[in-house]
Write an enzyme that holds these catalytic residues in place. Structure first.
Site, PDB file in Angstrom:
ATOM      1  N   CYS A 173       0.825  -1.214   0.000  1.00 15.57           N
ATOM      2  CA  CYS A 173       0.000   0.000   0.000  1.00 15.57           C
ATOM      3  C   CYS A 173       0.859   1.264   0.000  1.00 15.57           C
ATOM      4  O   CYS A 173       0.523   2.249  -0.664  1.00 15.57           O
ATOM      5  CB  CYS A 173      -0.951  -0.001   1.192  1.00 15.57           C
ATOM      6  SG  CYS A 173      -2.179  -1.323   1.124  1.00 15.57           S
ATOM      7  N   THR A 174       1.963   1.236   0.727  1.00 17.39           N
ATOM      8  CA  THR A 174       2.876   2.373   0.736  1.00 17.39           C
ATOM      9  C   THR A 174       3.541   2.544  -0.621  1.00 17.39           C
ATOM     10  O   THR A 174       3.638   3.661  -1.139  1.00 17.39           O
ATOM     11  CB  THR A 174       3.930   2.215   1.849  1.00 17.39           C
ATOM     12  OG1 THR A 174       3.251   2.133   3.110  1.00 17.39           O
ATOM     13  CG2 THR A 174       4.906   3.375   1.868  1.00 17.39           C
TER      14      THR A 174
END
Length: 149
Positions: A45-46
């Site tokens: 997600c990052t």
């Protein structure tokens, strides 16, 4: 019922990372890239958020606003956006109303919230629905569609 290509973007509201009310009607007449992701501060997600950040000017040049959505709290989004200098909108979907509205299901194993990107044109019509747990490819797919609109 899941949103699909050709559907009109439904009206929705949510809180952004500053705790302000976001209303999708404020973006009528503008292209949008709305991406649902599982969780702030996780590896994939990052990477995905940072990829959207790194190509944010490309999206703006093509006339699109980027909006990230997860079930994380406003406070979590504030930290996430600040830590990675995210220039786009993050919406908190803690009650999972937006996931239900868009029809975003969990991953194949049912363990993680799904990762789906929607590209909406200036008329509010969905031009792309891309579902993949791989994060970075979402940016490429969204830019490809925006360039053809």
């Amino acid at each position: 019922m899941a949103i699909k290509v050709g559907d009109k973007l439904p009206h929705f509201t949510a809180l952004d990372s500053d705790g302000n009310a976001f209303d999708s009607k404020m973006y009528d007449g503008k292209s949008l890239v709305i991406y649902f992701y599982p969780k702030d501060d996780t590896r994939v997600c990052t990477e995905q958020a940072c990829s959207f950040r790194d190509q944010y000017e490309d999206f703006k040049t093509l006339g699109a606003e980027v909006i990230g959505v997860s079930s994380d709290s406003v406070k979590s989004h504030q930290k996430f956006a600040s830590r990675y200098r995210l220039p786009f909108i993050l919406l908190s979907d803690s009650n999972k109303k937006l996931r239900k509205l868009f029809g975003v299901s969990n991953d194949l194993l049912g363990l993680l919230p799904g990762r789906v990107t929607y590209v909406i044109d200036k008329n509010g019509i969905v031009q792309l629905v891309f579902n993949s747990m791989s994060g970075k490819i979402h940016i490429q797919k969204a830019l490809q569609i925006l360039k053809t609109m």
